[in-house]
Design a protein around this motif. Structure first.
Motif, PDB file in Angstrom:
ATOM      1  N   PRO A 244       2.260  -7.470   6.744  1.00  0.00           N
ATOM      2  CA  PRO A 244       1.256  -6.615   7.374  1.00  0.00           C
ATOM      3  C   PRO A 244       1.504  -6.172   8.817  1.00  0.00           C
ATOM      4  CG  PRO A 244       0.262  -8.933   7.034  1.00  0.00           C
ATOM      5  CD  PRO A 244       1.495  -8.896   6.258  1.00  0.00           C
ATOM      6  N   ARG A 245       2.633  -7.137   9.389  1.00  0.00           N
ATOM      7  CA  ARG A 245       2.906  -6.497  10.694  1.00  0.00           C
ATOM      8  C   ARG A 245       3.698  -5.112  10.628  1.00  0.00           C
ATOM      9  NH1 ARG A 245       5.413 -12.206  12.415  1.00  0.00           N
ATOM     10  NH2 ARG A 245       5.785 -12.358   9.963  1.00  0.00           N
ATOM     11  N   TYR A 246       4.132  -4.490   9.565  1.00  0.00           N
ATOM     12  CA  TYR A 246       4.529  -3.211   9.471  1.00  0.00           C
ATOM     13  C   TYR A 246       3.851  -2.312   9.895  1.00  0.00           C
ATOM     14  CZ  TYR A 246       9.256  -4.831   7.487  1.00  0.00           C
ATOM     15  OH  TYR A 246      10.508  -5.389   7.113  1.00  0.00           O
ATOM     16  N   ARG A 247       3.867  -1.439  10.389  1.00  0.00           N
ATOM     17  CA  ARG A 247       3.458  -0.126  10.480  1.00  0.00           C
ATOM     18  C   ARG A 247       3.789   0.741   9.394  1.00  0.00           C
ATOM     19  NH1 ARG A 247       4.973   4.271  15.124  1.00  0.00           N
ATOM     20  NH2 ARG A 247       3.495   5.800  14.966  1.00  0.00           N
ATOM     21  N   ARG A 248       2.966   1.444   8.673  1.00  0.00           N
ATOM     22  CA  ARG A 248       3.289   2.008   7.476  1.00  0.00           C
ATOM     23  C   ARG A 248       3.243   3.687   7.292  1.00  0.00           C
ATOM     24  NH1 ARG A 248       1.280  -2.395   2.890  1.00  0.00           N
ATOM     25  NH2 ARG A 248       2.413  -0.997   1.383  1.00  0.00           N
ATOM     26  N   LEU A 249       3.826   4.297   6.705  1.00  0.00           N
ATOM     27  CA  LEU A 249       3.740   5.577   6.551  1.00  0.00           C
ATOM     28  C   LEU A 249       3.863   6.153   4.941  1.00  0.00           C
ATOM     29  CD1 LEU A 249       3.251   8.570   7.454  1.00  0.00           C
ATOM     30  CD2 LEU A 249       5.700   8.658   8.115  1.00  0.00           C
ATOM     31  N   ARG A 250       3.071   6.235   4.377  1.00  0.00           N
ATOM     32  CA  ARG A 250       3.009   6.634   2.924  1.00  0.00           C
ATOM     33  C   ARG A 250       3.660   8.234   2.671  1.00  0.00           C
ATOM     34  NH1 ARG A 250      -0.903   6.005  -2.163  1.00  0.00           N
ATOM     35  NH2 ARG A 250       0.292   7.269  -3.540  1.00  0.00           N
ATOM     36  N   LEU A 251       4.551   8.493   1.876  1.00  0.00           N
ATOM     37  CA  LEU A 251       5.002   9.846   1.786  1.00  0.00           C
ATOM     38  C   LEU A 251       4.462  10.500   0.823  1.00  0.00           C
ATOM     39  CD1 LEU A 251       8.606   8.960   2.736  1.00  0.00           C
ATOM     40  CD2 LEU A 251       7.162   9.906   4.201  1.00  0.00           C
ATOM     41  N   TYR A 252       3.982  11.715   0.785  1.00  0.00           N
ATOM     42  CA  TYR A 252       3.462  12.432  -0.185  1.00  0.00           C
ATOM     43  C   TYR A 252       4.060  14.068  -0.330  1.00  0.00           C
ATOM     44  CZ  TYR A 252      -0.820   9.475   0.882  1.00  0.00           C
ATOM     45  OH  TYR A 252      -1.528   8.407   1.218  1.00  0.00           O
ATOM     46  N   THR A 253       4.060  14.008  -1.893  1.00  0.00           N
ATOM     47  CA  THR A 253       4.646  15.591  -2.147  1.00  0.00           C
ATOM     48  C   THR A 253       3.778  16.610  -1.433  1.00  0.00           C
ATOM     49  OG1 THR A 253       3.520  15.263  -4.217  1.00  0.00           O
ATOM     50  CG2 THR A 253       5.722  14.527  -4.127  1.00  0.00           C
ATOM     51  N   THR A 254       2.582  16.448  -1.383  1.00  0.00           N
ATOM     52  CA  THR A 254       1.612  17.489  -0.970  1.00  0.00           C
ATOM     53  C   THR A 254       1.396  17.713   0.240  1.00  0.00           C
ATOM     54  OG1 THR A 254      -0.118  15.962  -1.055  1.00  0.00           O
ATOM     55  CG2 THR A 254       0.388  17.133  -3.360  1.00  0.00           C
ATOM     56  N   SER A 255       2.169  16.935   1.204  1.00  0.00           N
ATOM     57  CA  SER A 255       2.046  17.216   2.524  1.00  0.00           C
ATOM     58  C   SER A 255       2.968  16.274   3.465  1.00  0.00           C
ATOM     59  CB  SER A 255       0.519  16.442   3.157  1.00  0.00           C
ATOM     60  OG  SER A 255       0.612  15.139   2.964  1.00  0.00           O
ATOM     61  N   SER A 256       3.348  16.966   4.417  1.00  0.00           N
ATOM     62  CA  SER A 256       4.356  16.601   5.335  1.00  0.00           C
ATOM     63  C   SER A 256       4.002  15.206   5.991  1.00  0.00           C
ATOM     64  CB  SER A 256       5.103  17.465   6.460  1.00  0.00           C
ATOM     65  OG  SER A 256       4.033  17.568   7.327  1.00  0.00           O
ATOM     66  N   PRO A 257       4.874  14.362   6.506  1.00  0.00           N
ATOM     67  CA  PRO A 257       4.636  13.386   7.340  1.00  0.00           C
ATOM     68  C   PRO A 257       3.723  13.791   8.573  1.00  0.00           C
ATOM     69  CG  PRO A 257       6.988  13.002   6.543  1.00  0.00           C
ATOM     70  CD  PRO A 257       6.432  14.550   6.229  1.00  0.00           C
ATOM     71  N   ALA A 258       3.895  14.882   9.096  1.00  0.00           N
ATOM     72  CA  ALA A 258       3.218  15.202  10.268  1.00  0.00           C
ATOM     73  C   ALA A 258       1.665  15.498  10.005  1.00  0.00           C
ATOM     74  CB  ALA A 258       3.912  16.615  11.046  1.00  0.00           C
ATOM     75  N   HIS A 259       1.484  16.135   8.605  1.00  0.00           N
ATOM     76  CA  HIS A 259       0.310  16.393   8.293  1.00  0.00           C
ATOM     77  C   HIS A 259      -0.677  15.344   8.046  1.00  0.00           C
ATOM     78  CE1 HIS A 259      -0.584  20.775   8.002  1.00  0.00           C
ATOM     79  NE2 HIS A 259       0.798  21.020   7.836  1.00  0.00           N
ATOM     80  N   ASN A 260       0.371  14.097   7.579  1.00  0.00           N
ATOM     81  CA  ASN A 260      -0.192  12.837   7.235  1.00  0.00           C
ATOM     82  C   ASN A 260      -0.907  12.105   8.515  1.00  0.00           C
ATOM     83  OD1 ASN A 260      -1.074  10.583   5.754  1.00  0.00           O
ATOM     84  ND2 ASN A 260       0.896   9.664   5.897  1.00  0.00           N
ATOM     85  N   ALA A 261       0.189  12.302   9.618  1.00  0.00           N
ATOM     86  CA  ALA A 261      -0.258  11.753  10.642  1.00  0.00           C
ATOM     87  C   ALA A 261      -1.679  12.198  11.451  1.00  0.00           C
ATOM     88  CB  ALA A 261       0.853  11.747  11.903  1.00  0.00           C
ATOM     89  N   VAL A 262      -1.558  13.523  11.256  1.00  0.00           N
ATOM     90  CA  VAL A 262      -2.866  14.376  11.751  1.00  0.00           C
ATOM     91  C   VAL A 262      -4.113  13.778  10.774  1.00  0.00           C
ATOM     92  CG1 VAL A 262      -4.093  16.706  11.829  1.00  0.00           C
ATOM     93  CG2 VAL A 262      -1.752  16.296  12.696  1.00  0.00           C
TER      94      VAL A 262
END
Length: 274
Positions: free
Chosen positions: A159-177
């Protein structure tokens, strides 16, 4: 460039989660739904064990992903560059190495559900190191930085990891928003994400920010805020860029996001008189 004893291998080093996301996020996300058909590790024949300094290869229906960690801050992600029929000859040593299918039994044939990027956040030597984790139909696989070499884990990420799930429907930047994760959005923009990134329909990061900020206010009753909007404007997002004929400014006025509308109006007036 050191080729790790693998003829033709040219690792591409990244030093943050954001760099990997911007460079490879979309392609990694599109692995979802494929089957893990083969895996390869570099094996030390004399010691009869994995040699973790060499890259880890994952083949998803013919798309070969090549992951390697080095030092305390570097991760390489490459695609389809390594021929496992080529011998591994570590320069300057007499190591007896070969390619070997050494991952945990049962991984082959499993469908990949999701890919996530991880960044270690604990205040220790590993802080900032980047890992990739793959959720398969019945198994988790994480390839992480084991302090200047690769490490493998088959359990859910710490759980000490910061996580970014990757989606085919949106870019990482849109996910962050959508997550309203300002530090992540800042890092992605620093790493080269397009501040005018849209989803193919004209839905830019700024349009998305207005929607996320206003919806959060309406759904939770918390005070209206415009910090994501402000960051995007500071990075050059255009409030007069239109989607379906409606500018971001007009959209903010229409939906009642008065705070963002005020900020954008001031931004426009300042830039028109500059």
């Amino acid at each position: 460039m050191f080729d790790f004893g693998i003829n033709g291998y040219q690792p591409q080093w990244h030093h943050s989660l954001a760099q990997v996301a911007v460079t490879h996020g979309t392609r990694l996300a599109h692995l979802a739904g494929r089957t893990l058909t083969h895996t390869w590790l570099v094996w030390d024949n004399d010691a009869d064990r994995w040699f973790p300094d060499g890259p880890v290869l994952l083949d998803f229906d013919g798309e070969q992903l090549e992951i390697n960690h080095q030092r305390l801050d570097a991760v390489s992600v490459t695609w389809n560059t390594i021929n496992t029929a080529t011998p591994v000859r570590w320069p300057g040593t007499d190591l007896n190495l070969r390619w070997h299918d050494g991952l945990q039994a049962g991984l082959h044939g499993q469908r990949l559900d999701t890919v996530e990027l991880l960044e270690w956040t604990s205040a220790d030597l590993a802080r900032g190191t980047v890992a990739l984790t793959f959720t398969l139909a019945a198994q988790q696989l994480t390839i992480y930085n084991a302090l200047d070499e690769n490490g493998l884990s088959y359990t859910p990420p710490d759980p000490r990891y910061r996580r970014l799930r990757l989606y085919t429907t949106s870019s990482p930047a849109h996910n962050a928003v959508e997550l309203e994760d300002l530090p992540l959005l800042r890092d992605l923009l620093d790493a080269g994400a397009d501040v005018e990134d849209d989803d193919g329909t004209g839905w830019t990061l700024l349009h998305h920010a207005l929607d996320a900020e206003h919806d959060g206010h309406v759904q939770t009753g918390k005070p209206l805020h415009a910090d994501t909007t402000a960051l995007l404007l500071a990075r050059g997002a255009d409030p007069l860029r239109a989607r379906n004929g409606v500018t971001a400014l007009a959209e903010a006025q229409r939906c009642g996001h008065w705070l963002a509308a005020e900020i954008m109006q001031a931004w426009i007036e300042r830039h028109q008189t500059a």
